[in-house]
Motif scaffolding. Sequence first.
Motif, PDB file in Angstrom:
ATOM      1  N   ALA A   1      21.901 -15.429  -7.320  1.00  0.00           N
ATOM      2  CA  ALA A   1      20.534 -16.260  -7.301  1.00  0.00           C
ATOM      3  C   ALA A   1      19.319 -15.512  -7.551  1.00  0.00           C
ATOM      4  N   THR A   2      18.234 -16.284  -7.840  1.00  0.00           N
ATOM      5  CA  THR A   2      17.178 -15.555  -8.424  1.00  0.00           C
ATOM      6  C   THR A   2      16.007 -15.498  -7.388  1.00  0.00           C
ATOM      7  N   ILE A   3      15.270 -14.496  -7.421  1.00  0.00           N
ATOM      8  CA  ILE A   3      13.961 -14.791  -6.716  1.00  0.00           C
ATOM      9  C   ILE A   3      12.705 -14.025  -7.621  1.00  0.00           C
ATOM     10  N   GLU A   4      11.858 -15.242  -7.893  1.00  0.00           N
ATOM     11  CA  GLU A   4      10.976 -14.911  -8.970  1.00  0.00           C
ATOM     12  C   GLU A   4       9.494 -14.190  -8.326  1.00  0.00           C
ATOM     13  N   PHE A   5       9.077 -13.231  -9.182  1.00  0.00           N
ATOM     14  CA  PHE A   5       7.810 -12.436  -8.860  1.00  0.00           C
ATOM     15  C   PHE A   5       6.532 -12.781  -9.645  1.00  0.00           C
ATOM     16  N   ASP A   6       5.543 -12.580  -8.983  1.00  0.00           N
ATOM     17  CA  ASP A   6       4.188 -13.028  -9.762  1.00  0.00           C
ATOM     18  C   ASP A   6       3.246 -11.625  -9.418  1.00  0.00           C
ATOM     19  N   TYR A   7       2.048 -11.566 -10.119  1.00  0.00           N
ATOM     20  CA  TYR A   7       1.227 -10.485  -9.689  1.00  0.00           C
ATOM     21  C   TYR A   7       0.708 -11.112  -8.129  1.00  0.00           C
ATOM     22  N   PRO A   8       0.235 -10.192  -7.511  1.00  0.00           N
ATOM     23  CA  PRO A   8      -0.175 -10.449  -6.126  1.00  0.00           C
ATOM     24  C   PRO A   8      -1.666 -11.298  -6.224  1.00  0.00           C
ATOM     25  N   SER A   9      -1.783 -11.887  -5.228  1.00  0.00           N
ATOM     26  CA  SER A   9      -3.122 -12.906  -5.073  1.00  0.00           C
ATOM     27  C   SER A   9      -4.434 -11.629  -4.992  1.00  0.00           C
ATOM     28  N   LYS A  10      -5.635 -12.346  -5.603  1.00  0.00           N
ATOM     29  CA  LYS A  10      -6.796 -11.680  -5.493  1.00  0.00           C
ATOM     30  C   LYS A  10      -6.870 -10.589  -4.302  1.00  0.00           C
ATOM     31  N   ASP A  11      -7.040 -11.071  -3.169  1.00  0.00           N
ATOM     32  CA  ASP A  11      -7.091 -10.406  -1.875  1.00  0.00           C
ATOM     33  C   ASP A  11      -6.092  -9.412  -1.837  1.00  0.00           C
ATOM     34  N   VAL A  12      -4.679  -9.729  -1.774  1.00  0.00           N
ATOM     35  CA  VAL A  12      -3.890  -8.722  -1.914  1.00  0.00           C
ATOM     36  C   VAL A  12      -3.870  -7.609  -2.606  1.00  0.00           C
ATOM     37  N   GLU A  13      -4.130  -7.791  -4.125  1.00  0.00           N
ATOM     38  CA  GLU A  13      -4.475  -6.911  -4.882  1.00  0.00           C
ATOM     39  C   GLU A  13      -5.523  -5.954  -4.680  1.00  0.00           C
ATOM     40  N   ARG A  14      -6.579  -6.484  -4.208  1.00  0.00           N
ATOM     41  CA  ARG A  14      -7.804  -5.819  -3.963  1.00  0.00           C
ATOM     42  C   ARG A  14      -7.392  -4.594  -2.856  1.00  0.00           C
ATOM     43  N   GLU A  15      -6.715  -5.028  -1.797  1.00  0.00           N
ATOM     44  CA  GLU A  15      -6.480  -4.340  -0.728  1.00  0.00           C
ATOM     45  C   GLU A  15      -5.489  -3.076  -1.144  1.00  0.00           C
ATOM     46  N   VAL A  16      -4.583  -3.612  -2.061  1.00  0.00           N
ATOM     47  CA  VAL A  16      -3.609  -2.622  -2.701  1.00  0.00           C
ATOM     48  C   VAL A  16      -4.389  -1.629  -3.284  1.00  0.00           C
ATOM     49  N   ILE A  17      -5.245  -1.874  -4.402  1.00  0.00           N
ATOM     50  CA  ILE A  17      -6.084  -1.106  -5.327  1.00  0.00           C
ATOM     51  C   ILE A  17      -6.883  -0.021  -4.286  1.00  0.00           C
ATOM     52  N   LYS A  18      -7.596  -0.848  -3.459  1.00  0.00           N
ATOM     53  CA  LYS A  18      -8.462  -0.063  -2.570  1.00  0.00           C
ATOM     54  C   LYS A  18      -7.618   1.125  -1.812  1.00  0.00           C
ATOM     55  N   SER A  19      -6.417   0.678  -1.240  1.00  0.00           N
ATOM     56  CA  SER A  19      -5.563   1.855  -0.362  1.00  0.00           C
ATOM     57  C   SER A  19      -5.010   2.937  -1.260  1.00  0.00           C
ATOM     58  N   GLU A  20      -4.634   2.582  -2.439  1.00  0.00           N
ATOM     59  CA  GLU A  20      -3.845   3.420  -3.153  1.00  0.00           C
ATOM     60  C   GLU A  20      -4.616   4.172  -3.799  1.00  0.00           C
ATOM     61  N   SER A  21      -5.879   4.103  -4.525  1.00  0.00           N
ATOM     62  CA  SER A  21      -6.805   4.667  -5.206  1.00  0.00           C
ATOM     63  C   SER A  21      -8.042   5.464  -4.437  1.00  0.00           C
ATOM     64  N   GLY A  22      -8.437   4.630  -3.372  1.00  0.00           N
ATOM     65  CA  GLY A  22      -9.648   5.275  -2.722  1.00  0.00           C
ATOM     66  C   GLY A  22     -10.832   4.841  -3.120  1.00  0.00           C
ATOM     67  N   VAL A  23     -10.781   3.895  -3.913  1.00  0.00           N
ATOM     68  CA  VAL A  23     -12.170   3.294  -4.541  1.00  0.00           C
ATOM     69  C   VAL A  23     -12.793   2.278  -3.359  1.00  0.00           C
ATOM     70  N   SER A  24     -13.973   2.039  -3.585  1.00  0.00           N
ATOM     71  CA  SER A  24     -14.870   1.237  -2.738  1.00  0.00           C
ATOM     72  C   SER A  24     -14.087  -0.453  -2.705  1.00  0.00           C
ATOM     73  N   SER A  25     -14.171  -1.005  -1.902  1.00  0.00           N
ATOM     74  CA  SER A  25     -14.050  -2.489  -1.825  1.00  0.00           C
ATOM     75  C   SER A  25     -14.582  -3.229  -2.887  1.00  0.00           C
ATOM     76  N   GLU A  26     -15.796  -2.705  -3.444  1.00  0.00           N
ATOM     77  CA  GLU A  26     -16.558  -3.471  -4.338  1.00  0.00           C
ATOM     78  C   GLU A  26     -15.856  -3.198  -5.708  1.00  0.00           C
ATOM     79  N   LEU A  27     -15.639  -1.901  -6.045  1.00  0.00           N
ATOM     80  CA  LEU A  27     -15.102  -1.491  -7.061  1.00  0.00           C
ATOM     81  C   LEU A  27     -13.600  -2.106  -7.224  1.00  0.00           C
ATOM     82  N   ALA A  28     -12.913  -2.099  -6.231  1.00  0.00           N
ATOM     83  CA  ALA A  28     -11.665  -2.450  -6.329  1.00  0.00           C
ATOM     84  C   ALA A  28     -11.730  -4.033  -6.678  1.00  0.00           C
ATOM     85  N   GLY A  29     -12.799  -4.929  -5.950  1.00  0.00           N
ATOM     86  CA  GLY A  29     -12.887  -6.109  -6.579  1.00  0.00           C
ATOM     87  C   GLY A  29     -13.224  -6.359  -7.843  1.00  0.00           C
TER      88      GLY A  29
END
Lengths: 280, 280, 280, 280, 280, 280
Positions: free
Chosen positions: E183-211
């Motif tokens: 069976a197949t499960i399809e993935f795509d890039y995360p949504s805008k909000d999810v991706e900003r959260e991921v970038i912020k928490s993994e790199s330590g940049v500010s919310s603005e820069l992550a955005g």
Amino acid sequence: MHSSKILEGLMRILTPNVEDYLVSEDAVYIETGEEVAQFEAAWRGTIPVILQGPTGCGKSRFVSSMAKKLGRPLITVACHEDLSASDLLGRHLIVGDETVWCDGPLTTGVRHGAIVYLDEVVEARNDTLVVIHPLTDHRRVLPLERLGAQISAPDDFMLVVSYNPGYQSVRKEMKPSTRQRFATIEFDYPSKDVEREVIKSESGVSSELAGALVEIGLRVRELKQRGLDEGVSTRLLVYAGKLIVLGVEPKAACEMAFVKNLTDDRQLQGAVRALVSDHL
Amino acid sequence: MHSSKILEGLMRILTPNVEDYLVSEDAVYIETGEEVAQFEAAWRGTIPVILQGPTGCGKSRFVSSMAKKLGRPLITVACHEDLSASDLLGRHLIVGDETVWCDGPLTTGVRHGAIVYLDEVVEARNDTLVVIHPLTDHRRVLPLERLGAQISAPDDFMLVVSYNPGYQSVRKEMKPSTRQRFATIEFDYPSKDVEREVIKSESGVSSELAGALVEIGLRVRELKQRGLDEGVSTRLLVYAGKLIVLGVEPKAACEMAFVKNLTDDRQLQGAVRALVSDHL
Amino acid sequence: MHSSKILEGLMRILTPNVEDYLVSEDAVYIETGEEVAQFEAAWRGTIPVILQGPTGCGKSRFVSSMAKKLGRPLITVACHEDLSASDLLGRHLIVGDETVWCDGPLTTGVRHGAIVYLDEVVEARNDTLVVIHPLTDHRRVLPLERLGAQISAPDDFMLVVSYNPGYQSVRKEMKPSTRQRFATIEFDYPSKDVEREVIKSESGVSSELAGALVEIGLRVRELKQRGLDEGVSTRLLVYAGKLIVLGVEPKAACEMAFVKNLTDDRQLQGAVRALVSDHL
Amino acid sequence: MHSSKILEGLMRILTPNVEDYLVSEDAVYIETGEEVAQFEAAWRGTIPVILQGPTGCGKSRFVSSMAKKLGRPLITVACHEDLSASDLLGRHLIVGDETVWCDGPLTTGVRHGAIVYLDEVVEARNDTLVVIHPLTDHRRVLPLERLGAQISAPDDFMLVVSYNPGYQSVRKEMKPSTRQRFATIEFDYPSKDVEREVIKSESGVSSELAGALVEIGLRVRELKQRGLDEGVSTRLLVYAGKLIVLGVEPKAACEMAFVKNLTDDRQLQGAVRALVSDHL
Amino acid sequence: MHSSKILEGLMRILTPNVEDYLVSEDAVYIETGEEVAQFEAAWRGTIPVILQGPTGCGKSRFVSSMAKKLGRPLITVACHEDLSASDLLGRHLIVGDETVWCDGPLTTGVRHGAIVYLDEVVEARNDTLVVIHPLTDHRRVLPLERLGAQISAPDDFMLVVSYNPGYQSVRKEMKPSTRQRFATIEFDYPSKDVEREVIKSESGVSSELAGALVEIGLRVRELKQRGLDEGVSTRLLVYAGKLIVLGVEPKAACEMAFVKNLTDDRQLQGAVRALVSDHL
Amino acid sequence: MHSSKILEGLMRILTPNVEDYLVSEDAVYIETGEEVAQFEAAWRGTIPVILQGPTGCGKSRFVSSMAKKLGRPLITVACHEDLSASDLLGRHLIVGDETVWCDGPLTTGVRHGAIVYLDEVVEARNDTLVVIHPLTDHRRVLPLERLGAQISAPDDFMLVVSYNPGYQSVRKEMKPSTRQRFATIEFDYPSKDVEREVIKSESGVSSELAGALVEIGLRVRELKQRGLDEGVSTRLLVYAGKLIVLGVEPKAACEMAFVKNLTDDRQLQGAVRALVSDHL
């Protein structure tokens, strides 16, 4: 660190003395941009790095100098078509009555937090390229399938590769899924002043002659628009200088050092030869 | 010298007696230009060298004579498609109950400061060509991945390769990243007088007959413009001389020695045969 | 003789009894030109030789008879695509607790001054062809890289190869750098009288029938202009003779012996069949 | 018999019990022409033989019956792309503490004067084809390079191969230098009466049904002109007969036995099916 | 469980400690759809699963988090062209005097009911793909031909593979007979909000820069219509963030992290660079 | 049974317990035509059989149920490109001090009169295909060249292969000389009623939902005319049913189970999706 206690218990694990890989030489590397700071940031951020740039522009020296600066051992692997995953990871050897596992250079590097430099990485077989995947994502582990174990990379460990897109054959391109695991630092030939200094100090020629060789180098590199595959490297200019110091007539020294090497096209050879005559 | 004490401690390292590779014969090499001085300068400057020139023009003899002159052992490797990195570097062997490491010819050469001559280097597989990279840049080391060690080349060590661009198939060209690690010395057929002397002394024919053979050789080489792949080598002229001395009729000796060998094209064979008739 | 005393000291060297290779049979070879004198001159002059000529015209018999005449052992190697350098040079074998080195046929020949005959040499892989280079220039040595040794060829040693340019596929041509190490002796089908004698004595047919078979052979060989790949060999004419003597009807014997074998083209088979009917 | 006493002295030589290869079964082979006399003449004349003919027409049975008639063991080797020379000649095996040499099927056959049948010989790799050269000319020896020995074939030994020119791919043709070592015996499907007898006796169907199957076979073979790769073999007609006897409905039995197998072309399958319907 | 008691009785079977493969890290995976429930249903229904989606979108993290959630060990195999069936299944090793069988990762997984994840499965050789057939139909067994045994998969065992049709080369497509086992499960890039959260928490940049980085990512991904092979992955955006935090100038950090990596096309690089300038 | 007593006397022969291969599960196979009777007739007549039919239509289940019905062990080998003759026949292993011969699956099957099922036989290398020739003609023997023996197949032994002409690549077709050794049994998808029953009993969905899935399956299979490579298999319909029972929304379950798997063509995926929407 995950590992298979069972096999490891049965078998002696040999790993080279990593101190042997500490860089002791005084590798002179003259910075040409922000590359030192960028490399250090990547190392601190545990981000693997691709070095791009023409043949002989100093990528190996740069990695040497960074390894020394950061106090990490440097393990260099010249990649080629027959480099198998085992060559990187290690293999079983029978020593006397005993089977021992000998770490390959990549395993050694991961175990000891070294900088591992895979020179011309796309020349390696695909298995080499894929073996580094789990080392270059959130896992940072090296699975050793033949040992039934996987080892985790310490933060000190860094993977560096050199890669020149467009230069290698079309068939040999990094897949996006590999390439997007690396940050990139780009290199170019050193500036006029830096290059003159390098030639002078490495070959022992006078400042004037070094300047003339640099001038020739610059003009030859412009021939790339007229069909030359690759410009003359600093290394070849140093060769010319050394040969002159050792008594070879200057034009003959350039003939030996780079006129014949840069191209097999008789016309382009003539153009390079003319540039030599203009400056010597 | 960097090396893995661990594996080396476990294992006997076998390396040939390098004295066996000292050149004792009186290889007659008659200089045709500056090549002796140029080679010596490259050796002193630790610059690796490519020898270029047609088949049978004396490249092997030249390297022999230089090795003798410089007092270095000479280790020659005839390269071919199946020459693997292991053939050059060495391999593990089981002798009785013991695993021993046997140095390959390149490792032997590096360990003992020999001149290593890779004949027709582009015939080797890519891994051979890349294995020599770290030996031919600022590092001058030979990594022995299967021994977990790397050894440094002493200043006496020199790498010499022969390579004829354009002659080998297109597929087999040296990559710039390899080629730009070498200086180049070019060879050609010897001058008329030198060649006559060589033929006379090696075959025992009279000066006159040697002169006639040289004349034939010169004329045959001019046929390259009319489609001959490669001119007649001095070696084949010497063959003709020897066969004549041993009683073969002169024209038949030339037929055996070079008419059939130079080409399979019946017309060109006729042209070569006519040249023989003109002079004998 | 150069050699690695170390490895040889550790290891038993096995080499076949070369007396086994002395030619004892009474190989009947009937001379057709100067080839006997030419071969002997080449042997005395230590010049390697290429034998050229169509399938089944007697090249193997010629070498046998020369080996007998010169009192040298004869070692024949049928070359093929998978013949590796090791098959010629030798390999390590484990016998009981001991590793022994077993000389391959070329090494055996060099060690004992035999005539080594590489049949259809271009069929061999490139490494075979290159392995013979140092044996066929001024060095006359055989490097045994896997033994860490090289052995010198005595003057008695001679390398003979068979090669048919144009007959093998285009891809399989000797490189000039290999071919220009040999003198060439060319063969053709025997003369009418010689061939009749051979057929008669080998198959036991009457003089008349032998003559008819020779006549058929001559006419079939003329079909080469009409598209036949290769003419009928003396061997096949002998087969026909033998089958007749053993009771097969003459035309059926020819059908078995060469009508079907020479070509798969139905029209050409018909032409050959017609020639048979004309003479039997 | 030439042989290396040295290696043979060190090593046990294993060769199968050749009695195991004597043909004991009552292989029914019904002669269709002169092939029995021709084969026997070739065997008496020590002439190797090629058998030609379509799939399933009885070549294997013929060789079996001849081996039985002549009282020789029969060793059959099904050739394929991965059949190496070692598979035919033999190999070293380690048994306990001892290295033994195990004869391959060809060596076994030569040693014991068997008939060796190489089925579909062109499928084998080139080294197989060349390995048989010295066995099939005046020498009649088998060189065992890996044993450092060569053995002579007794007069009883016979080499038989099957080969269908035009049927195999173009790439896989016997070279003239191989093919001209053999006499050829050609086979075809058996005559109507013989085939009916074979089908009846092997499957147990009635004479009538056997006759109908033969009729279908003849008509299907005529479809070769309309694009069928290969006609239906006697074996497949026997399959159909057997399936009918075991209760499968006659048309379904033909469907299973040959309609689907002969071609994947739906139209041609329809034509074959129609022929079946016409006769059953 | 079927198995060959004989060989297993003779031989020690080594299998890694499966506890070593339990996921202990706190892999943050933020759900973007129903994929968690779908994966769990497939696992409960013993249905193998294909994960599809672009490079670096979080497939590995997802599998890690699911393995943790379901309490199963996770064994990941990075597939590549040289991955053989033995690499997955296991092999014989000689340890001291004893031959042991070492389970490969797939065998380990089957034995212990793990989740086995074959990353980029189509890169593996065909034998890998076929080896999984009996594991993925009604049999759910793993035949270990070299051990003469087959083992049954417990219900806990799950096979997961990643596969991107269209992305890999045409030559490398899963055959329907393999693909229809999953069976197949399809993935795509995360949504805008999810991706900003991921970038912020993994790199330590500010919310603005992550955005801003997220915005750049979105725009770059739109360039796929203009010829970009693959959009920028979240991983590379995190790299850029990390480098900025470690002191690299923001535009230079983007240059390092993704401008050079996404494409070698100078024009497209310019377009990406312009997007970076617009947002930073 | 022919065999080499010599080697067998020296060496232990290991063969798996064939009882392990007896089919114990209650494999539900619902007959769709005469295939059960036909298979049994072929088995009684010692006729090897090819099974043809689309992916996932129940060929494996059918063989399982026949093996159970006939009381024969079943040995299944999934064929692939790297499956060598040794993998089928067996190999030598060193166990402690002893060399043992381990029967491969085909040898095991022949020795014990099992049904050996070679799944997707054309995927195997040519040597596999040829190895079965002597097993599938009048001889019914399996030559084990590496053991110097051949074993005869008992009447119970049956060789079954699956093969889909036209489905595999052109390059991979069975040669007539192989194919004409087998009878053929053809399979197709089960009838509507049978399929509904299978889906219902294997997934646990209601009769209605099972009926809807069957309807979708029928309509999807009609898309083959519009370019779909292969229709949806019963297996995938069962997957959809299972996922629905485990809580996945019906349309999402179909999306996972077969919309994505059947094709990468976005348009065709849309057509399949529409069919799903029409019925659920």
